[in-house]
Design a protein around this motif. Structure first.
Motif, PDB file in Angstrom:
ATOM      1  N   VAL A 162     -59.914  52.469 -30.209  1.00 16.77           N
ATOM      2  CA  VAL A 162     -60.600  53.620 -29.635  1.00 16.77           C
ATOM      3  C   VAL A 162     -60.211  53.854 -28.175  1.00 16.77           C
ATOM      4  O   VAL A 162     -60.284  54.989 -27.688  1.00 16.77           O
ATOM      5  CB  VAL A 162     -62.134  53.455 -29.742  1.00 16.77           C
ATOM      6  N   GLU A 163     -59.789  52.799 -27.474  1.00  9.26           N
ATOM      7  CA  GLU A 163     -59.426  52.976 -26.073  1.00  9.26           C
ATOM      8  C   GLU A 163     -58.008  53.496 -25.875  1.00  9.26           C
ATOM      9  O   GLU A 163     -57.572  53.723 -24.735  1.00  9.26           O
ATOM     10  CB  GLU A 163     -59.578  51.649 -25.306  1.00  9.26           C
ATOM     11  N   TYR A 164     -57.272  53.702 -26.981  1.00 10.38           N
ATOM     12  CA  TYR A 164     -55.910  54.224 -26.860  1.00 10.38           C
ATOM     13  C   TYR A 164     -55.958  55.629 -26.271  1.00 10.38           C
ATOM     14  O   TYR A 164     -56.605  56.529 -26.827  1.00 10.38           O
ATOM     15  CB  TYR A 164     -55.231  54.249 -28.225  1.00 10.38           C
ATOM     16  N   PRO A 165     -55.263  55.895 -25.153  1.00 10.56           N
ATOM     17  CA  PRO A 165     -55.390  57.176 -24.463  1.00 10.56           C
ATOM     18  C   PRO A 165     -54.339  58.219 -24.821  1.00 10.56           C
ATOM     19  O   PRO A 165     -54.424  59.367 -24.398  1.00 10.56           O
ATOM     20  CB  PRO A 165     -55.234  56.775 -22.991  1.00 10.56           C
ATOM     21  N   GLY A 166     -53.322  57.832 -25.572  1.00  7.87           N
ATOM     22  CA  GLY A 166     -52.181  58.719 -25.774  1.00  7.87           C
ATOM     23  C   GLY A 166     -52.251  59.561 -27.029  1.00  7.87           C
ATOM     24  O   GLY A 166     -53.276  59.656 -27.700  1.00  7.87           O
ATOM     25  N   LYS A 167     -51.108  60.153 -27.351  1.00  4.98           N
ATOM     26  CA  LYS A 167     -50.963  60.979 -28.552  1.00  4.98           C
ATOM     27  C   LYS A 167     -50.960  60.077 -29.775  1.00  4.98           C
ATOM     28  O   LYS A 167     -50.312  59.035 -29.807  1.00  4.98           O
ATOM     29  CB  LYS A 167     -49.657  61.763 -28.474  1.00  4.98           C
ATOM     30  N   MET A 198     -59.209  55.807 -36.592  1.00  8.37           N
ATOM     31  CA  MET A 198     -59.682  55.231 -35.348  1.00  8.37           C
ATOM     32  C   MET A 198     -60.512  53.996 -35.650  1.00  8.37           C
ATOM     33  O   MET A 198     -61.307  53.976 -36.590  1.00  8.37           O
ATOM     34  CB  MET A 198     -60.530  56.245 -34.568  1.00  8.37           C
ATOM     35  N   ASP A 199     -60.297  52.960 -34.851  1.00 11.39           N
ATOM     36  CA  ASP A 199     -61.105  51.753 -34.961  1.00 11.39           C
ATOM     37  C   ASP A 199     -62.575  52.138 -34.784  1.00 11.39           C
ATOM     38  O   ASP A 199     -62.908  53.036 -34.019  1.00 11.39           O
ATOM     39  CB  ASP A 199     -60.685  50.758 -33.882  1.00 11.39           C
ATOM     40  N   HIS A 200     -63.449  51.466 -35.502  1.00 11.46           N
ATOM     41  CA  HIS A 200     -64.870  51.773 -35.369  1.00 11.46           C
ATOM     42  C   HIS A 200     -65.682  50.506 -35.577  1.00 11.46           C
ATOM     43  O   HIS A 200     -65.203  49.532 -36.166  1.00 11.46           O
ATOM     44  CB  HIS A 200     -65.294  52.840 -36.395  1.00 11.46           C
ATOM     45  N   PRO A 201     -66.912  50.471 -35.097  1.00  6.37           N
ATOM     46  CA  PRO A 201     -67.766  49.305 -35.338  1.00  6.37           C
ATOM     47  C   PRO A 201     -68.104  49.198 -36.806  1.00  6.37           C
ATOM     48  O   PRO A 201     -67.731  50.056 -37.607  1.00  6.37           O
ATOM     49  CB  PRO A 201     -69.008  49.597 -34.487  1.00  6.37           C
ATOM     50  N   LYS A 202     -68.820  48.171 -37.154  1.00  3.36           N
ATOM     51  CA  LYS A 202     -69.196  47.954 -38.546  1.00  3.36           C
ATOM     52  C   LYS A 202     -69.845  49.200 -39.126  1.00  3.36           C
ATOM     53  O   LYS A 202     -70.703  49.824 -38.500  1.00  3.36           O
ATOM     54  CB  LYS A 202     -70.163  46.772 -38.653  1.00  3.36           C
ATOM     55  N   ILE A 203     -69.415  49.576 -40.306  1.00  2.12           N
ATOM     56  CA  ILE A 203     -69.883  50.809 -40.929  1.00  2.12           C
ATOM     57  C   ILE A 203     -71.384  50.754 -41.195  1.00  2.12           C
ATOM     58  O   ILE A 203     -71.896  49.763 -41.708  1.00  2.12           O
ATOM     59  CB  ILE A 203     -69.141  51.060 -42.255  1.00  2.12           C
ATOM     60  N   LYS A 204     -72.066  51.815 -40.802  1.00  2.00           N
ATOM     61  CA  LYS A 204     -73.480  51.976 -41.156  1.00  2.00           C
ATOM     62  C   LYS A 204     -73.551  53.001 -42.270  1.00  2.00           C
ATOM     63  O   LYS A 204     -73.298  54.174 -42.078  1.00  2.00           O
ATOM     64  CB  LYS A 204     -74.290  52.458 -39.954  1.00  2.00           C
ATOM     65  N   TRP A 205     -73.839  52.522 -43.462  1.00  2.00           N
ATOM     66  CA  TRP A 205     -73.882  53.418 -44.596  1.00  2.00           C
ATOM     67  C   TRP A 205     -75.187  54.191 -44.618  1.00  2.00           C
ATOM     68  O   TRP A 205     -76.144  53.869 -43.927  1.00  2.00           O
ATOM     69  CB  TRP A 205     -73.722  52.620 -45.899  1.00  2.00           C
ATOM     70  N   THR A 206     -75.231  55.199 -45.451  1.00  2.00           N
ATOM     71  CA  THR A 206     -76.424  56.023 -45.565  1.00  2.00           C
ATOM     72  C   THR A 206     -77.565  55.206 -46.154  1.00  2.00           C
ATOM     73  O   THR A 206     -77.346  54.211 -46.857  1.00  2.00           O
ATOM     74  CB  THR A 206     -76.147  57.229 -46.484  1.00  2.00           C
ATOM     75  N   GLY A 207     -78.779  55.623 -45.859  1.00  2.00           N
ATOM     76  CA  GLY A 207     -79.926  54.919 -46.389  1.00  2.00           C
ATOM     77  C   GLY A 207     -79.975  53.483 -45.898  1.00  2.00           C
ATOM     78  O   GLY A 207     -79.683  53.182 -44.753  1.00  2.00           O
ATOM     79  N   ASP A 208     -80.315  52.574 -46.787  1.00  2.00           N
ATOM     80  CA  ASP A 208     -80.373  51.155 -46.432  1.00  2.00           C
ATOM     81  C   ASP A 208     -78.983  50.566 -46.298  1.00  2.00           C
ATOM     82  O   ASP A 208     -78.749  49.652 -45.526  1.00  2.00           O
ATOM     83  CB  ASP A 208     -81.156  50.378 -47.491  1.00  2.00           C
ATOM     84  N   GLY A 209     -78.046  51.086 -47.110  1.00  2.00           N
ATOM     85  CA  GLY A 209     -76.649  50.675 -47.019  1.00  2.00           C
ATOM     86  C   GLY A 209     -76.440  49.187 -47.030  1.00  2.00           C
ATOM     87  O   GLY A 209     -77.075  48.446 -47.771  1.00  2.00           O
TER      88      GLY A 209
END
Length: 378
Positions: free
Chosen positions: A206-211, A316-327
């Motif tokens: 996520v911190e990648y600043p380029g194209k 894009m890199d992301h934190p642990k997925i939060k699924w819908t509902g209780d997930g």
């Protein structure tokens, strides 16, 4: 209409009861089947919250443009929080697209309505076949995101013979569609044994600043610097990437190369739609086993896996997925799992050797390559 004028009845309006319009002696009718009219009808259903009469709703709005059956449809499914992210994938795919949007809560229909009220958003979906799925919330089944069911809905609404299933966070290279529709389709038509063309996938920090990279040449420096990395480099996508970077000098002139199936592999691929008979197993919900199970099935059926060399997909890199509902908050409480339930069932059908790479040309050589991956250079 008795006045001779044409009227438009929106989806969800079953009769005319306005004081300014009486419906009788109807001579002709235009049925408006648009995104906004569908959203309006579902919004009314969600607003009532009448648990006794609540119904599940699934409605498909067909694309305004038709495509040849010999084309490749990109299939995606997601909840409303991925609407913006999917725009990047839609922008680089000039061919047919089917999208399935899952309304995880009553409030999601409001967010969906606000999205399409923004300037230009409706135009993005002119050439997309869109299915909106509202579950019956009173049953509480929506607390587990029905990922494979939604994928199957997208595949079923696709009108072409070739399918590319992705997840909403991923963006393919801009030239992938042209390559797939002109080069891969003829190969898939005559493939014997049947083939799946695998699209490598990487994560961008996520911190990648380029194209963002659109070619292998642009991707390589990001991999070397650590700004890009293999998505799940172990079982998940490891088999794909070992060859992608180890064997580039060996297969310099080949547009793709073969890899052998490995257990728990979950590649994204372009295939003939016959590969989805049977479809994704809908007993898998949320994350875990959903794509792995289908890849295992293709291997058991003898598919050959061919990885593209000059195209990939990134997210894009992301934190642990939060699924819908209780997930995934209900860890360890999944109703159906890959190893405990699915694999034993498959072994009864295909035998205990179903995880052996049945369609691979040289399985022993390929396995040896994976063991020596440490000697590879980019």
């Amino acid at each position: 209409m008795n006045d001779g004028r044409r009227r438009t009845l929106r989806f969800g309006h079953h009769h005319c009861n306005s004081t300014t319009l009486e419906c009788h002696d109807i001579k002709s009718m235009i049925v408006e089947d648009s995104i906004m009219s569908t959203i309006d009808a579902i919004s009314q259903a969600c607003a009532s919250k009448n648990w006794e009469t609540e119904a599940a709703i699934m409605h498909t709005i067909q694309a305004k443009r038709s495509f040849s059956k010999r084309d490749v449809t990109m299939v995606a499914q997601f909840s409303v929080n991925r609407l913006g992210r999917f725009e990047s994938a839609r922008a680089v795919w000039a061919g047919p697209i089917t999208v399935v949007i899952f309304l995880a809560t009553h409030e999601d229909i409001i967010e969906l309505q606000h999205y399409f009220e923004e300037p230009g958003k409706l135009a993005l979906y002119d050439t997309i076949t869109l299915t909106i799925v509202k579950p019956k919330y009173s049953l509480r089944t929506h607390l587990r995101y029905p990922i494979n069911h939604l994928r199957n809905v997208g595949i079923q609404t696709a009108s072409t013979d070739y399918i590319y299933v992705i997840d909403a966070d991923f963006v393919p290279t801009s030239k992938l569609y042209d390559f797939a529709s002109t080069k891969l389709v003829p190969l898939l038509e005559k493939a014997d044994p049947p083939a799946a063309f695998v699209i490598p996938c990487v994560a961008i920090k996520v911190e990648y600043p380029g194209k963002y990279p659109d070619t292998i040449k642009e991707l390589e420096p990001l991999m070397k610097s650590g700004m890009a990395y293999i998505t799940d480099p172990r079982a998940g996508h490891g088999p794909t990437f070992t060859s992608l970077f180890m064997a580039r000098t060996v297969f310099e002139n080949a547009p793709f190369y073969e890899v052998c199936y490995e257990s728990q592999w979950e590649p994204y691929y372009i295939v003939n739609r016959n590969a989805f008979h049977p479809y994704y197993d809908e007993r898998f919900k949320n994350q875990g086993g959903d794509k792995q199970s289908h890849a295992l099935l293709l291997n058991a059926l003898g598919y050959k896996f061919l990885v593209l060399r000059d195209h990939f997909m990134y997210h894009m890199d992301h934190p642990k997925i939060k699924w819908t509902g209780d997930g995934l908050d209900q860890v360890g409480q999944r109703d159906y799992t890959y190893f405990v339930h699915y694999l034993p069932e498959m072994q009864k059908i295909f035998g205990s050797s179903l995880r052996w790479p049945r369609g691979c040309s040289r399985p022993l050589v390929q396995s040896f390559q994976r063991d020596l991956q440490g000697i590879g250079t980019m």
